[in-house]
Write a protein that holds these residues in place. Structure first.
Motif, PDB file in Angstrom:
ATOM      1  N   ASP A  99       0.851  -1.186   0.000  1.00  0.00           N
ATOM      2  CA  ASP A  99       0.000   0.000   0.000  1.00  0.00           C
ATOM      3  C   ASP A  99       0.883   1.230   0.000  1.00  0.00           C
ATOM      4  O   ASP A  99       1.953   1.228   0.603  1.00  0.00           O
ATOM      5  N   SER A 100       0.396   2.270  -0.665  1.00  0.00           N
ATOM      6  CA  SER A 100       1.194   3.495  -0.755  1.00  0.00           C
ATOM      7  C   SER A 100       0.805   4.526   0.293  1.00  0.00           C
ATOM      8  O   SER A 100       1.480   5.536   0.437  1.00  0.00           O
ATOM      9  N   ASN A 101      -0.259   4.267   1.045  1.00  0.00           N
ATOM     10  CA  ASN A 101      -0.763   5.277   1.967  1.00  0.00           C
ATOM     11  C   ASN A 101      -0.439   5.016   3.431  1.00  0.00           C
ATOM     12  O   ASN A 101      -0.616   5.901   4.265  1.00  0.00           O
ATOM     13  N   ILE A 102       0.019   3.805   3.741  1.00  0.00           N
ATOM     14  CA  ILE A 102       0.334   3.495   5.127  1.00  0.00           C
ATOM     15  C   ILE A 102       1.607   4.241   5.532  1.00  0.00           C
ATOM     16  O   ILE A 102       2.594   4.239   4.812  1.00  0.00           O
ATOM     17  N   VAL A 103       1.550   4.892   6.652  1.00  0.00           N
ATOM     18  CA  VAL A 103       2.725   5.627   7.153  1.00  0.00           C
ATOM     19  C   VAL A 103       3.080   5.116   8.533  1.00  0.00           C
ATOM     20  O   VAL A 103       2.248   4.594   9.263  1.00  0.00           O
ATOM     21  N   GLY A 104       4.356   5.268   8.884  1.00  0.00           N
ATOM     22  CA  GLY A 104       4.825   4.868  10.201  1.00  0.00           C
ATOM     23  C   GLY A 104       4.889   3.359  10.335  1.00  0.00           C
ATOM     24  O   GLY A 104       5.192   2.644   9.388  1.00  0.00           O
ATOM     25  N   MET A 105       4.561   2.869  11.515  1.00  0.00           N
ATOM     26  CA  MET A 105       4.609   1.427  11.777  1.00  0.00           C
ATOM     27  C   MET A 105       3.604   0.712  10.878  1.00  0.00           C
ATOM     28  O   MET A 105       2.428   1.058  10.861  1.00  0.00           O
ATOM     29  N   PRO A 106       4.061  -0.281  10.106  1.00  0.00           N
ATOM     30  CA  PRO A 106       3.146  -0.952   9.176  1.00  0.00           C
ATOM     31  C   PRO A 106       2.086  -1.752   9.922  1.00  0.00           C
ATOM     32  O   PRO A 106       2.363  -2.395  10.918  1.00  0.00           O
ATOM     33  N   THR A 107       0.900  -1.707   9.413  1.00  0.00           N
ATOM     34  CA  THR A 107      -0.218  -2.351  10.068  1.00  0.00           C
ATOM     35  C   THR A 107      -0.269  -3.845   9.783  1.00  0.00           C
ATOM     36  O   THR A 107       0.234  -4.316   8.755  1.00  0.00           O
ATOM     37  N   SER A 108      -0.882  -4.585  10.679  1.00  0.00           N
ATOM     38  CA  SER A 108      -1.095  -6.014  10.488  1.00  0.00           C
ATOM     39  C   SER A 108      -2.497  -6.304   9.939  1.00  0.00           C
ATOM     40  O   SER A 108      -2.868  -7.450   9.762  1.00  0.00           O
ATOM     41  N   GLU A 109      -3.257  -5.255   9.676  1.00  0.00           N
ATOM     42  CA  GLU A 109      -4.619  -5.397   9.178  1.00  0.00           C
ATOM     43  C   GLU A 109      -4.616  -5.540   7.661  1.00  0.00           C
ATOM     44  O   GLU A 109      -4.253  -4.616   6.943  1.00  0.00           O
ATOM     45  N   GLY A 110      -5.029  -6.679   7.184  1.00  0.00           N
ATOM     46  CA  GLY A 110      -5.037  -6.924   5.753  1.00  0.00           C
ATOM     47  C   GLY A 110      -5.896  -5.947   4.969  1.00  0.00           C
ATOM     48  O   GLY A 110      -5.582  -5.607   3.834  1.00  0.00           O
ATOM     49  N   SER A 111      -6.957  -5.476   5.598  1.00  0.00           N
ATOM     50  CA  SER A 111      -7.867  -4.561   4.909  1.00  0.00           C
ATOM     51  C   SER A 111      -7.220  -3.219   4.589  1.00  0.00           C
ATOM     52  O   SER A 111      -7.751  -2.457   3.777  1.00  0.00           O
ATOM     53  N   GLU A 112      -6.092  -2.924   5.206  1.00  0.00           N
ATOM     54  CA  GLU A 112      -5.420  -1.656   4.968  1.00  0.00           C
ATOM     55  C   GLU A 112      -4.511  -1.698   3.732  1.00  0.00           C
ATOM     56  O   GLU A 112      -4.013  -0.664   3.311  1.00  0.00           O
ATOM     57  N   TYR A 113      -4.297  -2.875   3.193  1.00  0.00           N
ATOM     58  CA  TYR A 113      -3.407  -3.010   2.040  1.00  0.00           C
ATOM     59  C   TYR A 113      -4.235  -3.055   0.757  1.00  0.00           C
ATOM     60  O   TYR A 113      -5.160  -3.852   0.637  1.00  0.00           O
ATOM     61  N   GLU A 114      -3.853  -2.229  -0.210  1.00  0.00           N
ATOM     62  CA  GLU A 114      -4.640  -2.109  -1.437  1.00  0.00           C
ATOM     63  C   GLU A 114      -4.261  -3.158  -2.473  1.00  0.00           C
ATOM     64  O   GLU A 114      -5.118  -3.636  -3.214  1.00  0.00           O
ATOM     65  N   TYR A 115      -3.006  -3.515  -2.555  1.00  0.00           N
ATOM     66  CA  TYR A 115      -2.539  -4.391  -3.621  1.00  0.00           C
ATOM     67  C   TYR A 115      -2.100  -5.741  -3.044  1.00  0.00           C
ATOM     68  O   TYR A 115      -1.466  -5.803  -1.988  1.00  0.00           O
TER      69      TYR A 115
END
Length: 126
Positions: A99-115
């Motif tokens: 994902d290009s929009n996640i900032v800082g500590m990467p999330t473990s939530e799959g729904s936050e990743y676009e590709y």
């Protein structure tokens, strides 16, 4: 559109190692975060590891901490997952996500990743 291409899966005995690779197809793609998720037969997809763009932050699931290492090469838009001391319970299809929009500590939530990639099979025999 960004395509993620995974490679490196296969069959390995318990205690062995594998390294997965995931390359993002579009060079202009600015990586916010990239991660690896996995799904075993009959189970829900679960988070394994993630890394921020630039590699400044990483996050691991407790089940893989100390055995898996995620790293990235921003120049190649590629992320790697080094998997050591593999166990039969690590058997799953492993998916790369970005994902290009996640900032800082990467999330473990799959729904936050676009590709998402198409997945690569990892099988660990006992």
């Amino acid at each position: 559109q960004v395509q993620l291409v995974e490679s490196g899966g296969g069959l390995v005995q318990a205690g062995g190692s594998l390294r997965l690779s995931c390359a993002a197809s579009r060079r202009a793609f600015r990586i916010g975060a990239m991660g690896w998720f996995r799904q075993a037969p009959g189970k829900e997809r679960e988070f394994a590891a993630a890394i921020s763009g630039g590699g400044g932050s990483t996050r691991y699931a407790d089940s893989v901490k100390g055995r898996f290492t995620i790293s990235g090469d921003d120049a190649k838009n590629t992320v790697y997952l080094q998997m050591n001391s593999l166990k039969p319970e690590d058997t799953a299809v492993y998916y790369c996500a970005a994902d290009s929009n996640i900032v800082g500590m990467p999330t473990s939530e799959g729904s936050e990743y676009e590709y998402w990639g198409q997945g690569t099979q990892v099988t660990v025999s006992s």
